[in-house]
Design a protein around this motif. Structure first.
Motif, PDB file in Angstrom:
ATOM      1  N   LEU A  74       0.792  -1.501   0.089  1.00 11.55           N
ATOM      2  CA  LEU A  74      -0.110  -0.417  -0.054  1.00 11.55           C
ATOM      3  C   LEU A  74       0.551   1.332   0.017  1.00 11.55           C
ATOM      4  N   PRO A  75       0.888   2.246  -0.321  1.00 13.68           N
ATOM      5  CA  PRO A  75       1.056   3.705  -0.293  1.00 13.68           C
ATOM      6  C   PRO A  75       1.350   4.414   1.293  1.00 13.68           C
ATOM      7  N   GLU A  76       2.223   4.734   1.312  1.00  8.75           N
ATOM      8  CA  GLU A  76       2.476   5.259   2.659  1.00  8.75           C
ATOM      9  C   GLU A  76       1.439   5.428   3.984  1.00  8.75           C
ATOM     10  N   ARG A  77       0.553   6.668   2.915  1.00 13.25           N
ATOM     11  CA  ARG A  77      -0.124   6.669   3.808  1.00 13.25           C
ATOM     12  C   ARG A  77      -1.004   5.515   4.782  1.00 13.25           C
ATOM     13  N   PHE A  78      -1.126   4.394   4.073  1.00 10.82           N
ATOM     14  CA  PHE A  78      -2.147   3.224   4.869  1.00 10.82           C
ATOM     15  C   PHE A  78      -0.691   2.117   4.869  1.00 10.82           C
ATOM     16  N   LYS A  79       0.414   2.466   5.501  1.00 12.57           N
ATOM     17  CA  LYS A  79       1.439   1.246   5.650  1.00 12.57           C
ATOM     18  C   LYS A  79       0.962   0.899   7.027  1.00 12.57           C
ATOM     19  N   ALA A  80       1.713  -0.136   7.232  1.00 12.94           N
ATOM     20  CA  ALA A  80       1.910  -0.462   8.651  1.00 12.94           C
ATOM     21  C   ALA A  80       2.467   0.287   9.456  1.00 12.94           C
ATOM     22  N   TYR A  81       2.556   0.975  11.007  1.00 14.08           N
ATOM     23  CA  TYR A  81       3.103   1.536  12.042  1.00 14.08           C
ATOM     24  C   TYR A  81       3.187   3.259  11.660  1.00 14.08           C
ATOM     25  N   ASN A  82       2.594   3.684  10.584  1.00 21.83           N
ATOM     26  CA  ASN A  82       2.694   4.912  10.752  1.00 21.83           C
ATOM     27  C   ASN A  82       1.894   5.295  11.081  1.00 21.83           C
ATOM     28  N   HIS A  83       2.418   7.266  11.294  1.00 23.66           N
ATOM     29  CA  HIS A  83       1.641   7.891  12.261  1.00 23.66           C
ATOM     30  C   HIS A  83      -0.025   8.194  12.631  1.00 23.66           C
ATOM     31  N   ARG A  84      -0.290   7.669  11.313  1.00 18.92           N
ATOM     32  CA  ARG A  84      -2.022   7.891  11.592  1.00 18.92           C
ATOM     33  C   ARG A  84      -2.217   6.919  11.918  1.00 18.92           C
ATOM     34  N   LEU A  85      -1.532   5.849  12.114  1.00 17.93           N
ATOM     35  CA  LEU A  85      -2.386   4.831  12.956  1.00 17.93           C
ATOM     36  C   LEU A  85      -1.900   4.482  14.332  1.00 17.93           C
ATOM     37  N   PHE A  86      -0.619   5.343  14.876  1.00 19.20           N
ATOM     38  CA  PHE A  86      -0.583   5.477  15.898  1.00 19.20           C
ATOM     39  C   PHE A  86      -2.074   5.909  17.246  1.00 19.20           C
ATOM     40  N   PHE A  87      -2.250   5.611  18.181  1.00 23.20           N
ATOM     41  CA  PHE A  87      -2.982   5.020  18.926  1.00 23.20           C
ATOM     42  C   PHE A  87      -2.709   4.823  20.900  1.00 23.20           C
ATOM     43  N   ASN A  88      -2.408   5.302  21.613  1.00 22.82           N
ATOM     44  CA  ASN A  88      -2.275   5.046  22.734  1.00 22.82           C
ATOM     45  C   ASN A  88      -3.188   5.071  23.638  1.00 22.82           C
ATOM     46  N   PHE A  89      -3.844   3.338  24.007  1.00 18.00           N
ATOM     47  CA  PHE A  89      -4.631   3.220  24.051  1.00 18.00           C
ATOM     48  C   PHE A  89      -5.081   2.881  25.764  1.00 18.00           C
ATOM     49  N   CYS A  90      -3.526   2.894  26.018  1.00 18.43           N
ATOM     50  CA  CYS A  90      -3.701   2.344  27.895  1.00 18.43           C
ATOM     51  C   CYS A  90      -2.725   3.193  28.382  1.00 18.43           C
ATOM     52  N   PRO A  91      -2.879   4.690  28.778  1.00 18.52           N
ATOM     53  CA  PRO A  91      -2.867   5.861  29.297  1.00 18.52           C
ATOM     54  C   PRO A  91      -2.496   5.169  30.468  1.00 18.52           C
ATOM     55  N   SER A  92      -2.082   6.532  31.349  1.00 19.21           N
ATOM     56  CA  SER A  92      -1.643   5.785  32.568  1.00 19.21           C
ATOM     57  C   SER A  92      -3.358   6.508  33.560  1.00 19.21           C
ATOM     58  N   LEU A  93      -2.643   5.322  35.098  1.00 17.01           N
ATOM     59  CA  LEU A  93      -3.734   5.783  35.490  1.00 17.01           C
ATOM     60  C   LEU A  93      -4.154   6.394  36.607  1.00 17.01           C
ATOM     61  N   LYS A  94      -5.284   6.673  36.376  1.00 22.61           N
ATOM     62  CA  LYS A  94      -5.917   8.201  37.155  1.00 22.61           C
ATOM     63  C   LYS A  94      -6.188   7.129  38.654  1.00 22.61           C
ATOM     64  N   LYS A  95      -6.069   8.482  39.355  1.00 21.69           N
ATOM     65  CA  LYS A  95      -6.718   7.883  40.697  1.00 21.69           C
ATOM     66  C   LYS A  95      -8.352   8.422  40.990  1.00 21.69           C
ATOM     67  N   GLY A  96      -8.875   7.711  41.613  1.00 25.40           N
ATOM     68  CA  GLY A  96     -10.037   8.447  42.021  1.00 25.40           C
ATOM     69  C   GLY A  96     -11.212   7.876  40.813  1.00 25.40           C
ATOM     70  N   SER A  97     -10.169   7.074  39.667  1.00 25.62           N
ATOM     71  CA  SER A  97     -11.615   6.804  38.755  1.00 25.62           C
ATOM     72  C   SER A  97     -12.862   6.525  39.332  1.00 25.62           C
ATOM     73  N   THR A  98     -13.906   6.660  38.713  1.00 30.71           N
ATOM     74  CA  THR A  98     -15.547   6.356  39.555  1.00 30.71           C
ATOM     75  C   THR A  98     -15.540   4.715  37.947  1.00 30.71           C
ATOM     76  N   TYR A  99     -16.140   4.369  38.008  1.00 30.07           N
ATOM     77  CA  TYR A  99     -17.218   3.067  36.979  1.00 30.07           C
ATOM     78  C   TYR A  99     -17.030   3.918  36.217  1.00 30.07           C
ATOM     79  N   GLU A 100     -17.989   4.702  36.632  1.00 28.79           N
ATOM     80  CA  GLU A 100     -18.317   5.616  35.043  1.00 28.79           C
ATOM     81  C   GLU A 100     -17.257   6.618  34.029  1.00 28.79           C
ATOM     82  N   ASP A 101     -16.231   6.527  34.598  1.00 26.47           N
ATOM     83  CA  ASP A 101     -15.001   6.951  34.628  1.00 26.47           C
ATOM     84  C   ASP A 101     -14.797   5.757  33.510  1.00 26.47           C
ATOM     85  N   GLU A 102     -14.285   4.944  33.920  1.00 22.85           N
ATOM     86  CA  GLU A 102     -13.668   3.448  33.004  1.00 22.85           C
ATOM     87  C   GLU A 102     -14.562   2.630  32.038  1.00 22.85           C
TER      88      GLU A 102
END
Length: 298
Positions: free
Chosen positions: A170-198
């Motif tokens: 595929l062209p560069e835009r659709f290649k694996a590991y390109n910056h458009r596909l980057f997403f940090n979906f495991c951010p650091s835990l927040k203190k005091g977060s509730t069930y609704e927040d999660e």
């Protein structure tokens, strides 16, 4: 000092001295548990957490997660930073039908064959296994991406079509590991977060992954255009019918009143030339030829 099990921690830890036997008996109603960094080495007692939906058990000394088998309502499971070296069999994961987010990074997984049991998880969308020995294996990402069918994101990157479809360059835009596909979906835990927040965070992560895919997956883009074309083609007769109706309605609303010349002269005499009439009328517009007439009565 750590006590090793959840029950001992709840009953002995000075910060949770207000816990009593009644609260522990109510564990079957818990929907969120957060035991982060408590140096726990066992998940003993988790069999009673049958309503659990969000489990955060990170940065402990856990080696066995079999007690989670009864937690069939789990949506998010965070086990990163433990000492887990092997995963339960496929039957365990097939029972977690609602599990969408699974965090297993920074553990001791070494065998690629063992982590393949995750393919039995029917709803798993996002998975992390970086900083594990298995992530250094050749073909690690290829095996997980093509083995876990519902998976959309692995280790900070949304999965590219190039990783799924063999020999598709595929062209560069659709290649694996390109910056458009980057997403940090495991951010650091927040203190005091509730069930609704999660739950809100789970929905955000899911929608964000879908949004990234919708703009950076050629397969989804083509499918979207084809569906749009088929829908427009199927519904075109309805749009044409509606347009025809609107045209008729507009024509009726702007229809002129045509009055023949003989009747027009009679109307003029009756309205304006009869003596003794006490009516006041105003002729707003009068035009001969194709006779158009507006008469306003006040």
């Amino acid at each position: 000092m750590f006590h090793g099990t959840i029950t001992e921690e709840l009953t002995s830890h000075k910060e949770w001295s207000h816990y009593n036997e009644n609260i522990i008996e109510d564990q079957k109603d818990f929907v969120l548990v957060k035991f982060n960094g408590l140096h726990l080495k066992s998940m003993e007692g988790f069999q009673s957490y049958i309503s659990l939906r969000v489990c955060i058990f990170s940065n402990n000394f856990i080696t066995d997660i079999h007690p989670l088998q009864s937690c069939i309502k789990l949506v998010k499971l965070d086990l990163h930073g433990n000492q887990i070296k092997s995963l339960p069999e496929s039957k365990f994961w097939s029972g977690l039908k609602n599990l969408k987010l699974l965090y297993l990074h920074d553990n001791g997984f070494a065998k690629l064959r063992n982590v393949c049991v995750l393919s039995a998880c029917p709803s798993l969308i996002a998975l992390t296994m970086f900083d594990c020995p298995v992530s250094l294996k050749k073909g690690y990402r290829h095996v997980l991406v093509n083995g876990i069918w519902p998976l959309k994101a692995l280790d900070h990157h949304v999965i590219s079509d190039e990783e799924i479809i063999q020999n598709w360059h595929l062209p560069e835009r659709f290649k694996a590991y390109n910056h458009r596909l980057f997403f940090n979906f495991c951010p650091s835990l927040k203190k005091g977060s509730t069930y609704e927040d999660e739950i809100g965070n789970i929905k955000y992560i899911t929608s964000k992954i879908n949004e990234i895919l919708s703009h950076n997956s050629p397969v989804l883009i083509v499918q979207r255009w084809i569906r749009g074309f088929l829908v427009r083609k199927k519904m075109s007769h309805l749009f044409l019918h509606k347009k025809h109706q609107e045209k008729i309605t507009n024509k009726c609303e702007t229809k002129w009143i045509y009055i023949q010349k003989g009747f027009e002269d009679k109307l003029y005499k009756d309205l304006f030339l009869q003596p003794g009439t006490n009516k006041t009328e105003k002729l707003s517009h009068w035009k001969y030829g194709k006779k158009k007439l507006w008469v306003n009565f006040h």
